[in-house]
Design an enzyme around this catalytic site. Structure first.
Site, PDB file in Angstrom:
ATOM      1  N   ASP A 275       5.020  13.385 -50.103  1.00  0.00           N
ATOM      2  CA  ASP A 275       5.562  14.037 -50.857  1.00  0.00           C
ATOM      3  C   ASP A 275       6.563  14.920 -50.113  1.00  0.00           C
ATOM      4  O   ASP A 275       6.991  14.568 -48.905  1.00  0.00           O
ATOM      5  CB  ASP A 275       5.118  14.659 -52.168  1.00  0.00           C
ATOM      6  CG  ASP A 275       5.724  14.573 -53.429  1.00  0.00           C
ATOM      7  OD1 ASP A 275       6.915  15.313 -53.356  1.00  0.00           O
ATOM      8  OD2 ASP A 275       5.335  14.052 -54.297  1.00  0.00           O
TER       9      ASP A 275
ATOM     10  N   ASP B 229      -2.765  29.268 -55.517  1.00  0.00           N
ATOM     11  CA  ASP B 229      -3.522  28.176 -56.088  1.00  0.00           C
ATOM     12  C   ASP B 229      -3.891  27.182 -55.226  1.00  0.00           C
ATOM     13  O   ASP B 229      -4.873  26.058 -55.552  1.00  0.00           O
ATOM     14  CB  ASP B 229      -2.939  27.705 -57.288  1.00  0.00           C
ATOM     15  CG  ASP B 229      -3.791  28.011 -58.654  1.00  0.00           C
ATOM     16  OD1 ASP B 229      -4.753  28.448 -58.430  1.00  0.00           O
ATOM     17  OD2 ASP B 229      -3.344  27.739 -59.723  1.00  0.00           O
TER      18      ASP B 229
ATOM     19  N   HIS C 219       8.811  19.718 -55.636  1.00  0.00           N
ATOM     20  CA  HIS C 219       8.056  18.367 -56.363  1.00  0.00           C
ATOM     21  C   HIS C 219       6.611  18.210 -55.664  1.00  0.00           C
ATOM     22  O   HIS C 219       5.573  18.135 -56.410  1.00  0.00           O
ATOM     23  CB  HIS C 219       8.953  17.196 -55.876  1.00  0.00           C
ATOM     24  CG  HIS C 219       8.516  15.865 -56.573  1.00  0.00           C
ATOM     25  ND1 HIS C 219       7.424  15.152 -56.280  1.00  0.00           N
ATOM     26  CD2 HIS C 219       8.844  15.359 -57.947  1.00  0.00           C
ATOM     27  CE1 HIS C 219       7.341  14.141 -57.207  1.00  0.00           C
ATOM     28  NE2 HIS C 219       8.080  14.295 -58.035  1.00  0.00           N
TER      29      HIS C 219
ATOM     30  N   ASN D  28     -10.139  29.564 -58.699  1.00  0.00           N
ATOM     31  CA  ASN D  28     -10.055  30.644 -57.850  1.00  0.00           C
ATOM     32  C   ASN D  28      -9.574  31.950 -58.880  1.00  0.00           C
ATOM     33  O   ASN D  28      -9.261  33.125 -58.384  1.00  0.00           O
ATOM     34  CB  ASN D  28      -9.253  30.688 -56.728  1.00  0.00           C
ATOM     35  CG  ASN D  28      -7.881  30.337 -57.177  1.00  0.00           C
ATOM     36  OD1 ASN D  28      -7.501  30.081 -58.458  1.00  0.00           O
ATOM     37  ND2 ASN D  28      -7.026  30.267 -56.230  1.00  0.00           N
TER      38      ASN D  28
ATOM     39  N   ALA E 181       5.532   1.165 -56.010  1.00  0.00           N
ATOM     40  CA  ALA E 181       4.809   1.060 -57.212  1.00  0.00           C
ATOM     41  C   ALA E 181       4.371  -0.431 -57.316  1.00  0.00           C
ATOM     42  O   ALA E 181       3.402  -0.858 -57.918  1.00  0.00           O
ATOM     43  CB  ALA E 181       5.760   1.292 -58.495  1.00  0.00           C
TER      44      ALA E 181
ATOM     45  N   VAL F 259      -1.933  -1.028 -54.415  1.00  0.00           N
ATOM     46  CA  VAL F 259      -1.479   0.247 -54.890  1.00  0.00           C
ATOM     47  C   VAL F 259      -1.853   0.294 -56.476  1.00  0.00           C
ATOM     48  O   VAL F 259      -1.798  -0.675 -57.073  1.00  0.00           O
ATOM     49  CB  VAL F 259       0.131   0.341 -54.819  1.00  0.00           C
ATOM     50  CG1 VAL F 259       0.453   1.565 -55.730  1.00  0.00           C
ATOM     51  CG2 VAL F 259       0.428   0.640 -53.544  1.00  0.00           C
TER      52      VAL F 259
ATOM     53  N   SER G 115       6.097  10.976 -61.884  1.00  0.00           N
ATOM     54  CA  SER G 115       5.417  11.852 -60.681  1.00  0.00           C
ATOM     55  C   SER G 115       4.373  12.612 -61.197  1.00  0.00           C
ATOM     56  O   SER G 115       3.642  13.067 -60.165  1.00  0.00           O
ATOM     57  CB  SER G 115       6.705  12.549 -60.119  1.00  0.00           C
ATOM     58  OG  SER G 115       7.630  11.516 -59.575  1.00  0.00           O
TER      59      SER G 115
END
Length: 491
Positions: free
Chosen positions: A190, A199, A232, A245, A370, A375, A423
């Site tokens: 990405d 996080d 993104h 956490n 895709a 995939v 996404s």
């Protein structure tokens, strides 16, 4: 495009799953329409640095060396070699490079074609003058509802209760059994990940993070994989594995690790050479799960019957096939154009790095990754489990469905944001795959994919919706169904 039916409907057992051979690109070509898709003229001015993919016809030392000599003779500079799949990334400033190489009768070369319609900005190792490119990318189909980014809350104020998406796929129930194994890493292919997000920072596998956005070369610098101009990748990463956490949210598989594999440049483009680099890195590092929430620029659909598109498409296909052989399960977003991928007609958005034209499409034209073999293709649903209005779909294309509207996850600036898109759906699937891999360490990529699809909850087409075709067990909106994280850790 013919995709495999679910193993459950084939009556196959898990023992047989590893022997299952999915359709290859050659097999799929049988169903292609004889009509010719609209060609796209690509200008290669003398003196401008352009990027190309060269695929060899046989993967052996002799063919690789012969191809290299042909590339050099035609005026090309090899930027990156991928001998494992017989692919070269090449730059050239020669206007006739492409025509020379194609007319050279070099039998070692199977295909050659440009990777973009605009000149290269990043330059080459030999120091060739960068071309000009004032366009801005769309990050494939990474467009989404930006929503609202919220500031970091108190350290002990978790927002897990806002994650309807985890509840829908039963991730909250799965966490009562396991959060996933630290031995499993998921590649976030990405735009990079914010390295110090509270996080995420403890779950980032720094040694296996990389930057591929500089001409498709492997950049292992300490900061190359950081998020720069896009949030993104950071958002995708949180959906997969935001840590448990007592801060912010919890990912689908909060106990696994994340590798930032950056394939988006600062202008927002994911060119074929970037994607190939990211996929090959994932495979070489034996990262068992990879999420791909993008389509490869500059074409929304790459057509096999166009030589200037077929070579780059073939290189990406080879990379995914190599990764699959190495045991990588790749998840990919279906796209956000509300498009029926099984019945293509036209495209007015490509090429997106120069001037788009209206193109007629045929059955050789595919959204990559895709619609590639090997995939797992994911559509997006909302809180009511209905297909999101923006989601692409397609009978024989969609494998499974996952939440993709108003998804709360991590965001740069040590914040959290609610975003929408396929996404956002795909990383839910990557998280469930990571849980499956955590509990089935010896399972092959085919077996993991088979379990994912068999365990998915069937969902029928909406009453009266003629765009949705198929049965409750498999249809064009949901594929084999909505993913189930609890089932992934119970089996």
């Amino acid at each position: 495009m013919q995709r495999r039916p679910s193993l459950a409907r084939l009556g196959l057992t898990m023992a047989a799953a590893s022997a299952l051979v999915f359709p290859t690109a050659a097999a799929q070509a049988v169903t292609a329409s004889p009509d010719v898709s609209t060609p796209v003229a690509i200008s290669t001015p003398e003196g401008e640095t352009m990027s190309y993919i060269v695929n060899v016809s046989k993967i052996n030392y002799g063919h690789l060396r012969k191809a290299e000599r042909g590339i050099t003779a035609a005026g090309g500079t090899i930027v990156q070699r991928w001998p494992q799949i017989g692919v070269f990334v090449v730059h050239s400033t020669k206007a006739d490079f492409l025509s020379k190489l194609r007319s050279s009768k070099n039998r070692a070369i199977a295909s050659v074609g440009p990777t973009r319609t605009a000149p290269v900005k990043e330059g080459t190792p030999a120091g060739a003058k960068p071309g000009k490119n004032s366009q801005k990318g769309t990050q494939g189909f990474l467009g989404y509802d930006t929503g609202e980014a919220t500031a970091a809350g108190p350290a002990l104020d978790p927002r897990e209760g806002e994650q309807w998406n985890n509840t829908l796929i039963k991730a909250d129930k799965a966490h009562e059994i396991t959060d996933g194994s630290r031995a499993i890493t998921v590649a976030v292919v990405d735009s990079g990940i914010e390295p110090d997000h509270p996080d995420l920072q403890d779950n980032i596998d720094v040694r296996r993070s990389v930057n591929c956005s500089n001409a498709g070369r492997v950049d292992t610098s300490s900061t190359g994989w950081f998020a720069t101009t896009s949030g993104h990748g950071t958002h995708v990463a949180g959906t997969i594995a935001a840590a448990r956490n007592k801060i912010g949210i919890v990912g689908v598989a909060p106990g696994v690790k994340l590798a930032s594999v950056k394939v988006v440049n600062d202008d927002g483009f994911i060119y074929p050479e970037y994607a190939v680099c990211g996929i090959m890195w994932t495979a070489q590092k034996r990262i068992p799960v990879a999420n791909h929430s993008y389509y490869v620029d500059p074409f929304q659909f790459w057509c096999d019957d166009q030589a200037d598109q077929a070579a780059a498409k073939e290189a990406v296909r080879r990379a995914f096939a190599f990764a699959h052989r190495r045991g990588v399960v790749s998840t990919a977003a279906a796209g956000n154009s509300a498009y029926d991928l099984a019945n293509k007609t036209t495209d007015e958005t490509s090429p997106n790095d120069t001037t788009p034209i209206k193109r007629e499409l045929n059955n050789t034209c595919h959204d990559i990754p895709a619609e590639l073999p090997n995939v797992v293709t994911v559509s997006a649903i909302d809180k009511e489990s209905e297909l999101a209005s923006f989601s692409n779909y397609g009978n024989g294309v969609i494998d499974v469905a996952a939440p993709g509207r108003a998804i709360l996850s991590t965001y740069p600036g040590q914040r959290w944001a609610s975003l929408s898109g396929t996404s956002m759906a795909a990383p839910h699937v990557a998280g469930v795959v990571a849980l499956l891999k955590s509990t089935h360490r010896d399972a092959t990529a085919n077996q993991i994919t088979a379990m994912l699809r068999e365990q998915a909850t069937d969902h029928q087409c909406p009453a009266g919706d003629k765009k949705c075709t198929g049965t409750p067990a498999y249809n064009s909106y949901y594929g084999d169904g909505i993913i189930d994280a609890l089932a992934a850790v119970q089996r």
